[in-house]
Structures are given as structure tokens and as C-alpha cells.
Design a protein around this motif. Sequence first.
Motif, PDB file in Angstrom:
ATOM      1  N   SER A  78      32.445  32.681  35.374  1.00  0.00           N
ATOM      2  CA  SER A  78      33.486  33.949  34.749  1.00  0.00           C
ATOM      3  C   SER A  78      34.475  34.171  35.181  1.00  0.00           C
ATOM      4  CB  SER A  78      32.854  35.579  33.914  1.00  0.00           C
ATOM      5  OG  SER A  78      33.676  36.162  33.610  1.00  0.00           O
ATOM      6  N   GLY A  79      33.880  34.416  36.650  1.00  0.00           N
ATOM      7  CA  GLY A  79      34.845  35.302  38.107  1.00  0.00           C
ATOM      8  C   GLY A  79      35.858  34.118  38.138  1.00  0.00           C
ATOM      9  N   PHE A  80      35.418  32.931  38.345  1.00  0.00           N
ATOM     10  CA  PHE A  80      36.366  31.829  38.413  1.00  0.00           C
ATOM     11  C   PHE A  80      37.511  31.245  36.626  1.00  0.00           C
ATOM     12  CE2 PHE A  80      37.854  28.029  37.729  1.00  0.00           C
ATOM     13  CZ  PHE A  80      38.149  27.121  39.438  1.00  0.00           C
ATOM     14  N   LEU A  81      37.150  31.382  36.190  1.00  0.00           N
ATOM     15  CA  LEU A  81      38.408  30.965  34.776  1.00  0.00           C
ATOM     16  C   LEU A  81      38.948  32.747  34.846  1.00  0.00           C
ATOM     17  CD1 LEU A  81      36.238  29.735  32.310  1.00  0.00           C
ATOM     18  CD2 LEU A  81      37.757  28.476  34.059  1.00  0.00           C
ATOM     19  N   LEU A  82      38.370  33.918  35.190  1.00  0.00           N
ATOM     20  CA  LEU A  82      39.346  34.813  35.487  1.00  0.00           C
ATOM     21  C   LEU A  82      40.493  34.952  36.006  1.00  0.00           C
ATOM     22  CD1 LEU A  82      37.236  38.044  34.603  1.00  0.00           C
ATOM     23  CD2 LEU A  82      38.656  36.551  32.399  1.00  0.00           C
ATOM     24  N   ALA A  83      40.117  34.461  36.893  1.00  0.00           N
ATOM     25  CA  ALA A  83      40.838  34.182  38.517  1.00  0.00           C
ATOM     26  C   ALA A  83      42.016  33.363  37.457  1.00  0.00           C
ATOM     27  CB  ALA A  83      40.144  33.958  39.296  1.00  0.00           C
ATOM     28  N   TYR A  84      41.631  32.293  37.370  1.00  0.00           N
ATOM     29  CA  TYR A  84      42.794  31.084  36.948  1.00  0.00           C
ATOM     30  C   TYR A  84      43.628  31.628  36.133  1.00  0.00           C
ATOM     31  CZ  TYR A  84      43.845  27.065  34.378  1.00  0.00           C
ATOM     32  OH  TYR A  84      44.571  25.658  33.932  1.00  0.00           O
ATOM     33  N   GLY A  85      42.842  32.371  34.843  1.00  0.00           N
ATOM     34  CA  GLY A  85      43.615  33.017  33.793  1.00  0.00           C
ATOM     35  C   GLY A  85      44.819  33.808  34.275  1.00  0.00           C
ATOM     36  N   TYR A  86      44.179  35.232  34.606  1.00  0.00           N
ATOM     37  CA  TYR A  86      45.041  36.098  34.833  1.00  0.00           C
ATOM     38  C   TYR A  86      45.435  36.588  36.094  1.00  0.00           C
ATOM     39  CZ  TYR A  86      42.973  37.593  30.346  1.00  0.00           C
ATOM     40  OH  TYR A  86      42.209  37.520  29.418  1.00  0.00           O
ATOM     41  N   LYS A  87      45.223  35.923  36.992  1.00  0.00           N
ATOM     42  CA  LYS A  87      46.024  35.658  38.446  1.00  0.00           C
ATOM     43  C   LYS A  87      47.390  35.727  37.803  1.00  0.00           C
ATOM     44  CE  LYS A  87      47.507  33.159  41.988  1.00  0.00           C
ATOM     45  NZ  LYS A  87      47.670  31.825  43.046  1.00  0.00           N
ATOM     46  N   LYS A  88      48.448  35.695  37.979  1.00  0.00           N
ATOM     47  CA  LYS A  88      49.605  35.489  37.783  1.00  0.00           C
ATOM     48  C   LYS A  88      50.242  36.697  37.205  1.00  0.00           C
ATOM     49  CE  LYS A  88      53.690  33.793  36.602  1.00  0.00           C
ATOM     50  NZ  LYS A  88      54.988  32.320  35.831  1.00  0.00           N
ATOM     51  N   ARG A  89      48.920  36.830  35.745  1.00  0.00           N
ATOM     52  CA  ARG A  89      49.570  38.003  35.042  1.00  0.00           C
ATOM     53  C   ARG A  89      49.470  39.636  35.516  1.00  0.00           C
ATOM     54  NH1 ARG A  89      47.490  36.237  29.614  1.00  0.00           N
ATOM     55  NH2 ARG A  89      46.259  34.827  30.570  1.00  0.00           N
ATOM     56  N   LEU A  90      48.336  39.235  36.610  1.00  0.00           N
ATOM     57  CA  LEU A  90      47.732  40.618  36.775  1.00  0.00           C
ATOM     58  C   LEU A  90      48.481  40.901  37.986  1.00  0.00           C
ATOM     59  CD1 LEU A  90      43.569  40.750  36.479  1.00  0.00           C
ATOM     60  CD2 LEU A  90      46.099  42.287  35.260  1.00  0.00           C
ATOM     61  N   LEU A  91      48.760  40.067  38.991  1.00  0.00           N
ATOM     62  CA  LEU A  91      49.190  40.450  40.373  1.00  0.00           C
ATOM     63  C   LEU A  91      50.797  40.083  40.279  1.00  0.00           C
ATOM     64  CD1 LEU A  91      47.478  37.568  42.403  1.00  0.00           C
ATOM     65  CD2 LEU A  91      46.685  40.297  42.055  1.00  0.00           C
TER      66      LEU A  91
ATOM     67  N   TYR B   1      33.816  43.736  34.561  1.00  0.00           N
ATOM     68  CA  TYR B   1      35.603  43.067  33.292  1.00  0.00           C
ATOM     69  C   TYR B   1      35.881  44.628  33.998  1.00  0.00           C
ATOM     70  CZ  TYR B   1      34.011  39.421  30.339  1.00  0.00           C
ATOM     71  OH  TYR B   1      33.781  38.025  29.635  1.00  0.00           O
ATOM     72  N   LEU B   2      35.566  46.098  34.153  1.00  0.00           N
ATOM     73  CA  LEU B   2      36.505  47.137  34.157  1.00  0.00           C
ATOM     74  C   LEU B   2      36.524  46.968  35.956  1.00  0.00           C
ATOM     75  CD1 LEU B   2      33.867  49.050  33.130  1.00  0.00           C
ATOM     76  CD2 LEU B   2      36.138  48.954  32.077  1.00  0.00           C
ATOM     77  N   MET B   3      36.077  46.027  36.846  1.00  0.00           N
ATOM     78  CA  MET B   3      36.220  45.910  38.283  1.00  0.00           C
ATOM     79  C   MET B   3      37.194  44.650  39.129  1.00  0.00           C
ATOM     80  SD  MET B   3      34.811  48.431  39.563  1.00  0.00           S
ATOM     81  CE  MET B   3      34.639  48.481  41.576  1.00  0.00           C
ATOM     82  N   PHE B   4      37.047  43.680  37.754  1.00  0.00           N
ATOM     83  CA  PHE B   4      38.691  42.604  38.387  1.00  0.00           C
ATOM     84  C   PHE B   4      39.565  42.846  38.591  1.00  0.00           C
ATOM     85  CE2 PHE B   4      41.330  39.049  36.566  1.00  0.00           C
ATOM     86  CZ  PHE B   4      40.507  38.321  37.044  1.00  0.00           C
ATOM     87  N   PRO B   5      40.104  43.825  37.525  1.00  0.00           N
ATOM     88  CA  PRO B   5      41.296  43.752  38.219  1.00  0.00           C
ATOM     89  C   PRO B   5      41.991  44.505  39.978  1.00  0.00           C
ATOM     90  CG  PRO B   5      41.151  44.783  35.890  1.00  0.00           C
ATOM     91  CD  PRO B   5      39.498  44.174  36.773  1.00  0.00           C
ATOM     92  N   PHE B   6      41.328  44.748  40.418  1.00  0.00           N
ATOM     93  CA  PHE B   6      40.751  46.129  41.585  1.00  0.00           C
ATOM     94  C   PHE B   6      39.931  44.630  43.211  1.00  0.00           C
ATOM     95  CE2 PHE B   6      39.556  49.074  38.224  1.00  0.00           C
ATOM     96  CZ  PHE B   6      40.583  49.854  38.858  1.00  0.00           C
ATOM     97  N   VAL B   7      39.055  43.929  41.802  1.00  0.00           N
ATOM     98  CA  VAL B   7      38.891  43.223  43.310  1.00  0.00           C
ATOM     99  C   VAL B   7      38.980  41.657  43.134  1.00  0.00           C
ATOM    100  CG1 VAL B   7      36.544  43.352  43.093  1.00  0.00           C
ATOM    101  CG2 VAL B   7      37.268  42.598  42.015  1.00  0.00           C
ATOM    102  N   LEU B   8      40.292  41.245  41.918  1.00  0.00           N
ATOM    103  CA  LEU B   8      41.291  39.983  42.384  1.00  0.00           C
ATOM    104  C   LEU B   8      42.611  40.714  44.178  1.00  0.00           C
ATOM    105  CD1 LEU B   8      41.568  37.496  41.254  1.00  0.00           C
ATOM    106  CD2 LEU B   8      43.888  38.473  39.333  1.00  0.00           C
TER     107      LEU B   8
END
Length: 376
Positions: free
Chosen positions: A44-57, A135-142
Motif C-alpha cells: 500500500s505504501g509503495f503503490l500510493l507513492a508510485y501513483g500519487y508522487k507527482k500529483r501530490l508533490l 491514508y490520513l498521514m500519507f500526504p505528510f510523510v511522502l
Amino acid sequence: MIRSLTGWRYVFAVVIFLHHYLIDGKSALQAGGVIGVTFFFMLSGFLLAYGYKKRLLTREMTTCDFWKARVVKLYPLHLLCFAAIFLLGIRSFAMTDLPKAALNLLLLQSWVPLSDYYMSYNAVSWFLSDELFFYLMFPFVLPVLLNSSGKKIAVGAGIFAILYSTAAALIPLDHYHAYFYINPLFRFADFVFGIPVFRIFDQRRQATGGHASRAEAGAILLIVATFILFDYIPKPYHYCSIIFWGPVAILIYTFTISSFSVIYPPPSASRETHCVLPKSTGARKRRKPLQNRTGGIFSQGLSCRAIQLFGEASFCFYLIHQQAILVGRTFAAKASLDTDNLPALLVFLVLTTLSSVACLKWIERPITRWLKRKLT
């Protein structure tokens, strides 16, 4: 989509199914629960970083939009499974259970270190409670994990190792399940570790690949060895997922990198295999890839259409499998059929797989699409 990882989702969903299927009162695969859940949290951590890295950063997607997308993924099927507990007669509701029901519906049950709470109703939904926190923490730790230096990450990992070891020494052994296996704060480490695995992959995604099948075979053998050695680990420490991070991370990384690497011709290959730039540009010759890799033979096997469909339905499979076993065994007992054997296990597995595919096509996808239209 990384097809080989989609295939592995189904494999590990089956592994968890085997953990919950009892034969003569014993789990068909004792190691399946711990290693399977560790795989899914890390993936889950791997795929969320893979899928959302560009869009969130790049702020192409806002944090609120990300949260909406993930809530839409979690809640609809969770609520349906919660209702099914009563509709199927698995459990009846009592007013004394109202606190448990409220926490379960809100996906907060895994924060209470009491099995009556975190295993209430559809017991496997504790996993979703943890995921909601991730999921709540992901945008902050990414951004922290992708932008920090390797030295800072290593220091952070060292501090975590000390805290984890201290907790393992202080927490009573009979509380390991509630804290190390269930509690979101402890399992957050599994999720977070998937992000540095993505970071390493992201830096090497164009690496040359020449022995994908051998690398994949090695990763699979390491996982198999982990399952075999599981029985030799003292039982309380089964719940310390840190033991399984290495093999799981290697499996995820190996199958991802083999799917993205390319084959180049040797330097001595004929000119027809090279892309020659005009001499007037002063540029050097560049070797053109002979072919894009789709992974080794194991990745190709996991990428077949049926396994892909089952992998896409793995979320449904996970949420319904325990209820399917309970209801199926109840009906089998009424018909005087023995279910404590391998043939019965295989029948239950096939029926649960088919039910999860039906759930994906006729429930999860339509509801998700409808909610996304409403929320956007």
C-alpha cells in the motif's frame, strides 16, 4: 498498473484465506496472516507513492482530494460487509454493543487494544481501520521520505529500531497481538517502509535487466523460506512484522524493477540495432533497446488475464472471505458435510474467488464510480 504486483495481491489474499481456514482446529497456513498483512501494508505504501508522487508533490491533487479518493475506496464495501453480518445471521445486534458498532462503522476499532473491539463484526475490517490512518498521514510523510537525504532516513530508521525494541521489551507478551499486529501506530511502520522501497525503485526504474527470471525466482524462494522458518520463531514474536520486512520488500522491488527494466544489445551488435544521430550534431551514438521487458517468466504468469482479474478483486476477496467461510461452514454442517479437509478448502477458495469477482464487477466498481461522480 504494475501487473505482476496485481497478481501478487491475489496470491497473498489466498495466503490470508488459508490462515483463516481451520482444519481440525488448526490454521491451514499459520504464517499466512502475519506475512500476508505485512505484504499488503507495505505494498500500500509503495503503490500510493508510485501513483500519487507527482500529483501530490506538484499540488496537481490536493490533500483533501486524495483523502476523498481513498475514503471512497474503503467505506462502501466496508459498510456493506458490516450490514451483511446481520443479514446473514452471523451476529445479532444488542444495545450493549453500540460502542463497538460505532467504532467499527467509523473504522476506529483498531485503536482499542481489546479483541472484543478490534475483532468486532467483520473481524478483518481492523485492517481498514489501520489503512484509514495511513491514508490520513500519507500526504505528510511522502515528501519527507522522498526529499530527505539518505542519511536522515537512516537516522530515523535507527531511532525507530530503538523505540521498537524498547516496546518489544516492555509490552507483555500476551499483548503483542493487540499492539504489534493490530495497533495502527505500530503497523504504520510497515506502510511507511514501502515508500523508501519505491524511492529506490524510482531511482533505478530504467536500469538494464538481463536475468529477470532468476531474480524473481530468488525473491520467491526467499518468501517461501520465510514461511518455512516462521514456525521456528517464538509465537509472541510472530506479530513483530519487522522480521518480515526484508523478504517482502525484496519481492515487491524485484518484481517491479523487472517489469520496468529494458534489454539493450551488446556493444558489438550490428548497426541496425543502434539509433545513430546525425554527425553534424556532434552527438554520440545511442543504443536502442531491443525490447521492453515485461518481467521474467513468473511476472508473465502473474500477468495472465484471470490472475489479473482475481488480483483486482483482492480487496473484495479480503473483506468477504471470513464471512464466506463462516456461512459456508454453517450450511455444510446442516447438510452433514465435512469441511475439515483439503477438498472442502479448495471448494471454499473457488467460491470465494468467484464471489469476489462478482462483488468487484457489480458492487465495488459501480458504487465507486457513482461516488466519484458525486464528489467531483
